[in-house]
Design a protein around this motif. Structure first.
Motif, PDB file in Angstrom:
ATOM      1  N   ASP A  38      58.010  42.844  36.748  1.00 43.22           N
ATOM      2  CA  ASP A  38      56.755  43.503  36.398  1.00 43.22           C
ATOM      3  C   ASP A  38      57.006  44.757  35.581  1.00 43.22           C
ATOM      4  OD1 ASP A  38      55.382  41.595  37.704  1.00 43.22           O
ATOM      5  OD2 ASP A  38      55.248  42.704  39.591  1.00 43.22           O
ATOM      6  N   ASP A  39      58.132  45.401  35.826  1.00 44.37           N
ATOM      7  CA  ASP A  39      58.395  46.676  35.169  1.00 44.37           C
ATOM      8  C   ASP A  39      59.816  46.661  34.597  1.00 44.37           C
ATOM      9  OD1 ASP A  39      58.557  49.256  34.299  1.00 44.37           O
ATOM     10  OD2 ASP A  39      57.666  50.134  36.102  1.00 44.37           O
ATOM     11  N   VAL A  40      59.919  46.081  33.411  1.00 46.48           N
ATOM     12  CA  VAL A  40      61.225  45.897  32.759  1.00 46.48           C
ATOM     13  C   VAL A  40      61.948  47.233  32.603  1.00 46.48           C
ATOM     14  CG1 VAL A  40      62.264  45.279  30.553  1.00 46.48           C
ATOM     15  CG2 VAL A  40      60.468  43.859  31.520  1.00 46.48           C
ATOM     16  N   ASP A  41      61.205  48.291  32.271  1.00 49.42           N
ATOM     17  CA  ASP A  41      61.848  49.571  31.996  1.00 49.42           C
ATOM     18  C   ASP A  41      62.556  50.142  33.230  1.00 49.42           C
ATOM     19  OD1 ASP A  41      61.094  49.919  29.207  1.00 49.42           O
ATOM     20  OD2 ASP A  41      59.048  49.959  29.989  1.00 49.42           O
ATOM     21  N   ARG A  42      62.046  49.794  34.405  1.00 51.42           N
ATOM     22  CA  ARG A  42      62.691  50.271  35.627  1.00 51.42           C
ATOM     23  C   ARG A  42      63.757  49.301  36.124  1.00 51.42           C
ATOM     24  NH1 ARG A  42      58.153  51.584  39.980  1.00 51.42           N
ATOM     25  NH2 ARG A  42      59.837  52.488  41.178  1.00 51.42           N
ATOM     26  N   ASP A  43      63.498  48.011  35.905  1.00 53.13           N
ATOM     27  CA  ASP A  43      64.297  47.013  36.619  1.00 53.13           C
ATOM     28  C   ASP A  43      65.425  46.382  35.814  1.00 53.13           C
ATOM     29  OD1 ASP A  43      62.472  47.517  38.568  1.00 53.13           O
ATOM     30  OD2 ASP A  43      61.202  45.788  38.101  1.00 53.13           O
ATOM     31  N   VAL A  44      65.503  46.636  34.523  1.00 53.59           N
ATOM     32  CA  VAL A  44      66.525  45.937  33.722  1.00 53.59           C
ATOM     33  C   VAL A  44      67.926  46.254  34.265  1.00 53.59           C
ATOM     34  CG1 VAL A  44      66.566  47.773  31.972  1.00 53.59           C
ATOM     35  CG2 VAL A  44      67.350  45.486  31.369  1.00 53.59           C
ATOM     36  N   ALA A  45      68.737  45.200  34.378  1.00 54.10           N
ATOM     37  CA  ALA A  45      70.065  45.350  35.001  1.00 54.10           C
ATOM     38  C   ALA A  45      71.066  45.927  33.995  1.00 54.10           C
ATOM     39  CB  ALA A  45      70.555  43.989  35.484  1.00 54.10           C
TER      40      ALA A  45
END
Ligand SMILES: [Zn+2]
Ligand SMILES: [Zn+2]
Length: 406
Positions: free
Chosen positions: A136-143
């Protein structure tokens, strides 16, 4: 150093490639070769692939000396009847053919959206292809591993690309004062807008704000990382309130759900151009926003991490920056931060040395004038103590005309 390569890593990689492919003892020749590779890369091509193809084209049979050793070919298989020849492995592209770099104030998802548009692919599909199942929140969750791969494919450093994310686990050195401030707020955890709870109508809460005028006038329209934070309410460049939803359908803005290939930023739901949103005048709140940015930068740059909590506790209470607070309410809170009494909304600093600078910043002194203004104040204090002329109030004079005391 080229933009998008602040640490020079890409430049060093090019230099290594140049040395490996076309070694030259002459310093000027080396510079020319490097400039050539850089030019090819800036044009959006993979310089080594171009060089490999070009070497064959330019030198024909003599190119063999410059190319990697050919694979051993089997003219006759061990079987005595059938000649076998192994297939050459397909050349793996090392970089995307088009690869815009992340702009220094750009949020990661905005860069991914621009890359998709540049490649002519609908952003939702591009995101799905390169991220797998985007959360839902790529900016927070990208590995971190994904960031490393994308940095390599797009020819920029991991640090530069990671600087656009809001990950709490990937910590890199920020390149701008705003980035430094945002990281301090990110570590605090209370100022990042998040869509974890839906609103009372069941719609996703807005997390990404925007200034229509910025989007309209950008040479490369993009979303700023700073627009994800609750303290950001007003665009100080344009004096207008940020929008936190689509101005037509009131939907939340999520660029990576867009199905349209268009360099102008549009609402993914109704296709409205975000740069066309009406401007809401915020002239009154602009000086407060500017002062708050400066004080938060001071906090990030000068106040020890274990002393910041006190300030952010007070500020978060005054700004009512909960995820449920609309931007209209937050603008009202911003207007209530009285310039003359920063302690009441920014907290009283633990160390006395911070009191005067914070007061000056609250009154509208620009951060880069701070040292000079403090020196002026100390000089005037000395004159006063030696019985000289009584000094005028330093906070109401000087080139940085402060905001009116309210
Ligand atoms: Zn703006
Ligand atoms: Zn819309």
């Amino acid at each position: 150093m080229p933009p998008g390569d602040p640490s020079g890593e890409a430049e060093r990689r090019l230099a290594r490639d140049a040395e490996a492919w076309l070694p030259a003892p002459d310093r000027d020749a080396r510079a020319l070769i490097l400039a050539f590779l850089r030019e090819v890369e800036d044009a959006g091509a993979d310089p080594i692939a171009e060089l490999r193809d070009g070497t064959r084209r330019w030198f024909g049979a003599r190119a063999a000396a410059a190319l990697p050793a050919p694979r051993r070919e089997l003219s006759q298989a061990d079987s005595d009847t059938i000649a076998l020849e192994p297939l050459s492995p397909a050349r793996q592209p090392t970089m995307w053919p088009q690869r815009p770099k992340r702009l220094t104030d750009e949020i990661f998802s905005s860069w991914l959206w621009r890359t998709a548009v540049t490649a002519g692919v609908p952003p939702y599909r591009f995101a799905r292809d390169v991220l797998g199942t985007p959360g839902d929140d790529v900016d927070r969750d990208v590995a971190p591993a994904t960031l490393r791969r994308l940095a390599q494919l797009s020819g920029q450093t991991f640090e530069h690309l990671a600087g656009g994310t809001l990950s709490e686990t990937v910590i890199v050195t920020q390149e701008t004062p705003a980035g430094l401030t945002e990281d301090a707020l990110l570590r605090d955890g209370r100022f990042l807008l998040n869509g974890e709870k839906a609103d009372r109508l069941g719609r996703p809460r807005p997390v990404l704000q925007y200034c229509p005028r910025c989007l309209e006038t950008d040479a490369r329209p993009h979303f700023r990382r700073g627009w994800r934070f609750a303290h950001a309410v007003v665009c100080v460049d344009h004096g207008c309130r940020l929008h936190d939803r689509c101005w037509v359908c009131r939907g939340a803005i999520m660029p990576l759900t867009s199905r349209v290939v268009d360099a102008r930023l549009r609402c993914p739901a109704c296709d409205a151009q975000l740069g066309g949103a009406p401007l809401v005048d915020a002239t009154r709140a602009r000086p407060r926003q500017r002062a708050l940015h400066a004080m938060l930068f001071y906090l990030a740059a000068r106040i020890a991490p274990d002393e910041r909590r006190l300030h952010l506790d007070t500020l978060s209470g005054c700004l009512s920056n909960r995820a449920t607070t609309s931007i209209v309410q937050r603008e009202r809170s911003l207007l209530g931060l009285h310039a003359a009494a920063p302690n009441s909304w920014f907290g009283q600093p633990i160390r006395a040395e911070h009191a005067v600078p914070l007061h000056m910043l609250s009154m509208g002194v620009m951060f880069d004038r701070l040292a000079k203004t403090v020196a002026q104040r100390q000089r005037r204090a000395r004159i006063r103590s030696t019985g000289g002329h009584p000094p005028p109030d330093v906070l109401t004079t000087g080139p940085d005309q402060p905001v009116a005391i309210r």
